[in-house]
Design a protein around this motif. Structure first.
Motif, PDB file in Angstrom:
ATOM      1  N   ALA A 110       1.017  -1.122   0.389  1.00 28.27           N
ATOM      2  CA  ALA A 110      -0.076  -0.207  -0.005  1.00 28.27           C
ATOM      3  C   ALA A 110       0.880   1.398   0.047  1.00 28.27           C
ATOM      4  O   ALA A 110       1.960   1.188   0.398  1.00 28.27           O
ATOM      5  CB  ALA A 110      -0.439   0.050   1.274  1.00 28.27           C
ATOM      6  N   GLY A 111       0.261   2.949  -0.205  1.00 28.89           N
ATOM      7  CA  GLY A 111       1.139   3.736  -0.416  1.00 28.89           C
ATOM      8  C   GLY A 111       1.269   3.817   1.314  1.00 28.89           C
ATOM      9  O   GLY A 111       1.004   3.795   1.789  1.00 28.89           O
ATOM     10  N   ARG A 112       2.606   4.627   1.022  1.00 28.54           N
ATOM     11  CA  ARG A 112       3.092   5.398   2.250  1.00 28.54           C
ATOM     12  C   ARG A 112       3.852   6.843   2.627  1.00 28.54           C
ATOM     13  O   ARG A 112       3.474   7.257   1.423  1.00 28.54           O
ATOM     14  CB  ARG A 112       5.095   4.986   2.423  1.00 28.54           C
ATOM     15  N   VAL A 113       3.595   7.051   2.943  1.00 35.23           N
ATOM     16  CA  VAL A 113       3.788   8.690   3.415  1.00 35.23           C
ATOM     17  C   VAL A 113       5.450   8.297   3.804  1.00 35.23           C
ATOM     18  O   VAL A 113       5.898   8.158   4.759  1.00 35.23           O
ATOM     19  CB  VAL A 113       3.679   9.295   4.240  1.00 35.23           C
ATOM     20  N   VAL A 114       6.633   9.200   2.973  1.00 37.98           N
ATOM     21  CA  VAL A 114       7.751   9.740   2.970  1.00 37.98           C
ATOM     22  C   VAL A 114       8.080  10.638   4.105  1.00 37.98           C
ATOM     23  O   VAL A 114       7.593  11.375   3.296  1.00 37.98           O
ATOM     24  CB  VAL A 114       8.480   8.833   2.196  1.00 37.98           C
ATOM     25  N   VAL A 115       8.710  11.064   5.101  1.00 41.06           N
ATOM     26  CA  VAL A 115       9.240  12.136   5.433  1.00 41.06           C
ATOM     27  C   VAL A 115      10.897  11.742   5.981  1.00 41.06           C
ATOM     28  O   VAL A 115      11.025  10.704   6.749  1.00 41.06           O
ATOM     29  CB  VAL A 115       8.354  12.163   7.041  1.00 41.06           C
ATOM     30  N   THR A 116      11.313  12.700   6.275  1.00 46.02           N
ATOM     31  CA  THR A 116      12.876  12.250   6.405  1.00 46.02           C
ATOM     32  C   THR A 116      12.399  13.621   8.171  1.00 46.02           C
ATOM     33  O   THR A 116      12.055  13.374   8.443  1.00 46.02           O
ATOM     34  CB  THR A 116      13.856  13.069   5.601  1.00 46.02           C
ATOM     35  N   ARG A 117      13.445  12.228   8.597  1.00 46.78           N
ATOM     36  CA  ARG A 117      14.220  12.961  10.125  1.00 46.78           C
ATOM     37  C   ARG A 117      13.745  14.234   9.977  1.00 46.78           C
ATOM     38  O   ARG A 117      13.852  15.144  11.287  1.00 46.78           O
ATOM     39  CB  ARG A 117      14.872  12.530  10.686  1.00 46.78           C
ATOM     40  N   ALA A 118      14.903  15.327   9.131  1.00 50.40           N
ATOM     41  CA  ALA A 118      15.207  16.092   9.296  1.00 50.40           C
ATOM     42  C   ALA A 118      13.669  17.076   8.994  1.00 50.40           C
ATOM     43  O   ALA A 118      13.583  18.184   9.739  1.00 50.40           O
ATOM     44  CB  ALA A 118      16.201  16.671   7.456  1.00 50.40           C
ATOM     45  N   MET A 119      12.850  16.623   8.258  1.00 50.82           N
ATOM     46  CA  MET A 119      11.839  17.304   8.097  1.00 50.82           C
ATOM     47  C   MET A 119      11.223  17.269   9.668  1.00 50.82           C
ATOM     48  O   MET A 119      10.114  18.288   9.777  1.00 50.82           O
ATOM     49  CB  MET A 119      10.982  16.599   7.277  1.00 50.82           C
ATOM     50  N   LEU A 120      11.151  15.964  10.066  1.00 45.58           N
ATOM     51  CA  LEU A 120      10.113  16.104  11.641  1.00 45.58           C
ATOM     52  C   LEU A 120      11.114  17.601  12.881  1.00 45.58           C
ATOM     53  O   LEU A 120      10.198  17.247  13.108  1.00 45.58           O
ATOM     54  CB  LEU A 120      10.463  15.114  12.007  1.00 45.58           C
ATOM     55  N   GLN A 121      12.346  17.443  12.481  1.00 48.15           N
ATOM     56  CA  GLN A 121      12.849  18.335  13.485  1.00 48.15           C
ATOM     57  C   GLN A 121      12.622  19.618  12.946  1.00 48.15           C
ATOM     58  O   GLN A 121      11.799  20.902  14.118  1.00 48.15           O
ATOM     59  CB  GLN A 121      13.921  17.874  13.200  1.00 48.15           C
ATOM     60  N   VAL A 122      12.181  20.321  11.581  1.00 45.55           N
ATOM     61  CA  VAL A 122      11.634  21.481  11.009  1.00 45.55           C
ATOM     62  C   VAL A 122      10.442  21.575  11.852  1.00 45.55           C
ATOM     63  O   VAL A 122       9.944  23.431  11.861  1.00 45.55           O
ATOM     64  CB  VAL A 122      11.467  21.670   9.651  1.00 45.55           C
ATOM     65  N   LEU A 123       9.318  20.179  12.031  1.00 40.82           N
ATOM     66  CA  LEU A 123       8.424  20.974  12.298  1.00 40.82           C
ATOM     67  C   LEU A 123       8.029  20.734  13.371  1.00 40.82           C
ATOM     68  O   LEU A 123       8.252  20.414  13.888  1.00 40.82           O
ATOM     69  CB  LEU A 123       7.115  20.264  11.409  1.00 40.82           C
ATOM     70  N   ASN A 124       7.251  21.388  14.564  1.00 39.79           N
ATOM     71  CA  ASN A 124       6.213  20.752  15.223  1.00 39.79           C
ATOM     72  C   ASN A 124       5.728  19.852  15.684  1.00 39.79           C
ATOM     73  O   ASN A 124       5.008  19.448  14.598  1.00 39.79           O
ATOM     74  CB  ASN A 124       5.877  21.913  16.636  1.00 39.79           C
ATOM     75  N   ALA A 125       4.516  19.117  17.196  1.00 44.24           N
ATOM     76  CA  ALA A 125       4.289  18.354  16.724  1.00 44.24           C
ATOM     77  C   ALA A 125       2.722  18.453  15.519  1.00 44.24           C
ATOM     78  O   ALA A 125       2.306  17.753  15.201  1.00 44.24           O
ATOM     79  CB  ALA A 125       3.889  17.458  17.917  1.00 44.24           C
ATOM     80  N   ARG A 126       1.787  19.620  16.530  1.00 38.77           N
ATOM     81  CA  ARG A 126       0.761  20.017  15.944  1.00 38.77           C
ATOM     82  C   ARG A 126       1.025  20.288  13.970  1.00 38.77           C
ATOM     83  O   ARG A 126      -0.096  19.901  13.541  1.00 38.77           O
ATOM     84  CB  ARG A 126       0.236  21.016  15.721  1.00 38.77           C
ATOM     85  N   GLU A 127       1.801  21.007  13.481  1.00 36.20           N
ATOM     86  CA  GLU A 127       2.742  21.407  12.206  1.00 36.20           C
ATOM     87  C   GLU A 127       3.155  19.746  11.931  1.00 36.20           C
ATOM     88  O   GLU A 127       2.980  19.371  10.111  1.00 36.20           O
ATOM     89  CB  GLU A 127       3.981  21.862  12.505  1.00 36.20           C
ATOM     90  N   ARG A 128       3.332  18.970  12.238  1.00 37.05           N
ATOM     91  CA  ARG A 128       3.519  17.099  11.714  1.00 37.05           C
ATOM     92  C   ARG A 128       2.391  16.667  11.811  1.00 37.05           C
ATOM     93  O   ARG A 128       2.462  15.898  10.181  1.00 37.05           O
ATOM     94  CB  ARG A 128       4.351  16.684  12.502  1.00 37.05           C
ATOM     95  N   ARG A 129       1.149  16.550  11.918  1.00 37.69           N
ATOM     96  CA  ARG A 129      -0.012  16.243  11.923  1.00 37.69           C
ATOM     97  C   ARG A 129      -0.130  17.051  10.752  1.00 37.69           C
ATOM     98  O   ARG A 129      -0.965  16.087   9.748  1.00 37.69           O
ATOM     99  CB  ARG A 129      -0.815  16.516  13.042  1.00 37.69           C
TER     100      ARG A 129
END
Length: 315
Positions: A147-166
């Motif tokens: 099935a399809g997946r959402v791919v995110v790098t750890r660097a992108m996760l560090q740019v955003l806070n928890a709400r923005e990651r949602r």
């Protein structure tokens, strides 16, 4: 059916895609994102089909002549342009088929490479977190039984806070749920058939991102938060050199300021303004003209061959 009318029909089938592309762009700007994407994809498919039908009609003139029991030499004597025109049309068709096949193969290869590159990613449900110094996020369509997946790098996760990651994850999930990659690939393949349709690719990418933006805003229930998160993620992704990649739709695709401004405004609705109605009517007429003229080409060429047949036989 005279030769002049046949040529007019062929010209119409090959020229009308320019009108269809212009009308589709205008119509898309007056519609909500979901409907805009449907209009752009529909126009591209119909215009490409009309062009292909016209070329097939031209290319099969020699076969029609043989079907009527005429030798090619006699047909060439009565209509000197028949064989050269058919040859050019066949060559263009062959080139189009090769280009479409290459683009399709490129899309499949890209998906295969991306799935291979994410084989060691950390999976969290439908989310694949990969290592990398560049902030990046995109929707990876399914392949085979996966099935399809959402791919995110750890660097992108560090740019955003928890709400923005949602917001980011909801945006990419909207791409997968809406199967947006199929629309993107369809328009990309249609552009291989007629050069007028190339302008629709970037327009479609923008409205696909707008569709995912609105879905993310609805998921988190806060349009301003969605605008802030998508702006930050898009700008971070842009710094990594992200570009539109066909089936791999990224949050940084398309003009970010216009997308943010749209999210800060009211929820998009289908307008009833005369200008929007005129755009809808223009698109309908353009794609209808493409389809009708292309269908008429085959009939017209058949009639012309019959006319040539009677002239050659002397009755």
């Amino acid at each position: 059916m005279t030769l002049v009318l046949v040529l007019v029909l062929v010209l119409a089938a090959l020229v009308f895609p320019w009108a269809a592309a212009a009308a589709a762009r205008r119509m898309a700007s007056a519609l909500p994102p979901r409907e805009a994407c449907a209009a752009i994809t529909g126009a591209a498919v119909l215009a490409a089909a009309g062009t292909g039908a016209a070329l097939v009609g031209l290319a099969h003139v020699p076969f029609l002549a043989l079907f009527e029991g005429l030798s090619l030499a006699r047909v060439a004597a009565a209509w000197p342009a028949a064989l050269p025109v058919a040859g050019v049309a066949a060559a263009v068709l062959a080139a189009q088929l090769v280009l479409v096949a290459r683009r399709w193969s490129g899309h499949r290869s890209l998906l295969a490479r991306t799935w291979a590159d994410t084989a060691d990613a950390e999976a969290e449900g439908d989310l694949l977190v990969v290592t990398g110094e560049n902030p990046d996020a995109f929707a990876l369509p399914g392949r085979g039984l996966r099935a399809g997946r959402v791919v995110v790098t750890r660097a992108m996760l560090q740019v955003l806070n928890a709400r923005e990651r949602r917001v980011l994850v909801a945006h990419e999930r909207a791409h997968l749920a809406g199967r947006h990659h199929l629309l993107s690939v369809t328009v990309h393949l249609a552009a291989a058939v007629h050069p007028a349709l190339r302008v629709l690719g970037p327009v479609l990418d923008f409205h696909l991102e707008r569709w995912a933006d609105e879905s993310a805003a609805e998921a988190v229930g806060d349009r301003r938060l969605a605008a802030t998160a998508l702006a930050r993620a898009a700008l971070a992704g842009a710094s990594a050199g992200r570009a539109a990649r066909g089936p791999l739709l990224s949050v940084s695709t398309g003009p970010v300021p216009q997308r943010v401004q749209a999210l800060l405004g009211p929820l998009p609705t289908r307008p009833a303004a005369p200008s929007a109605q005129a755009a809808v009517a223009g698109l309908g007429l353009a794609v209808l003209a493409c389809t009708v003229s292309a269908a008429a080409v085959a009939y017209g060429l058949h009639e012309y061959v019959e006319l040539a047949s009677r002239a050659i036989r002397g009755h």
